[in-house]
Write an enzyme that holds these catalytic residues in place. Structure first.
Site, PDB file in Angstrom:
ATOM      1  N   CYS A   1       0.390   3.617   2.939  1.00  0.00           N
ATOM      2  CA  CYS A   1       0.952   3.001   4.150  1.00  0.00           C
ATOM      3  C   CYS A   1       2.452   3.256   4.222  1.00  0.00           C
ATOM      4  O   CYS A   1       2.998   3.553   5.288  1.00  0.00           O
ATOM      5  CB  CYS A   1       0.686   1.495   4.171  1.00  0.00           C
ATOM      6  SG  CYS A   1      -1.059   1.045   4.241  1.00  0.00           S
TER       7      CYS A   1
ATOM      8  N   CYS B   1       0.832  -1.205   0.000  1.00  0.00           N
ATOM      9  CA  CYS B   1       0.000   0.000   0.000  1.00  0.00           C
ATOM     10  C   CYS B   1       0.869   1.258   0.000  1.00  0.00           C
ATOM     11  O   CYS B   1       1.608   1.507   0.959  1.00  0.00           O
ATOM     12  CB  CYS B   1      -0.903  -0.042   1.233  1.00  0.00           C
ATOM     13  SG  CYS B   1      -1.803   1.482   1.556  1.00  0.00           S
TER      14      CYS B   1
END
Length: 153
Positions: free
Chosen positions: A72, A69
């Site tokens: 992230c 991600c």
């Protein structure tokens, strides 16, 4: 399990960078249990919603994320820095792919998702890599106030 908006999982995953921080990476249910036990032993915090300790005060920030991600990865160094700024909190990171069943039990629909827990109860939640909101919610948790309560005033 939810996804990371606009990102596709790649085979050559890059690990999230928490260098220099005090973030505990949780990759197994046993690892989660071990950190919970350690936190209990140290009298610092507990992060299981199902654990009830009436006489103790404890706070945790739990970050449900994924190595693939992009947001992230962007928020990881900020999260690590906050873990140094607020040593009274325990910062946990759970990879949703490593702990799918566990993450599902928290109803994770997107990554990153942050849970803010106080005395075993969820006091706040943040979905997404929103740095100003994350900083505000961590600060509120560390200072014993809830951003939800602040909004009501």
């Amino acid at each position: 399990m939810g996804g990371c908006a606009g990102k596709v999982r790649r085979d050559e995953e890059v690990k999230l960078d928490f260098k220099g921080g005090n973030v505990h990476i949780i990759t197994t249910k046993e690892g989660w249990d071990q950190k919970i036990e350690e936190a209990n032993r140290d009298g610092k915090i507990v992060s299981e919603l199902t654990i009830w300790l009436s006489d103790q005060r404890y706070e945790v920030v739990a970050n449900f994320s994924a190595t693939w991600c992009g947001p992230c990865r962007v928020i990881a160094p900020i999260y690590a820095e906050m873990s140094k700024t607020y040593p009274q909190l325990m910062f946990l990171t759970i990879d949703v792919d490593d702990l799918m069943d566990f993450s599902s039990s928290w109803d994770i629909r997107a990554t990153p998702t942050f849970f803010f827990l106080k005395n075993g109860q969820q006091v706040d939640k943040l979905v997404g890599a929103n740095k100003p909101e994350l900083e505000k919610k961590v600060h509120a948790l560390a200072n014993g106030t809830s951003t939800k309560a602040q909004k009501q005033n």
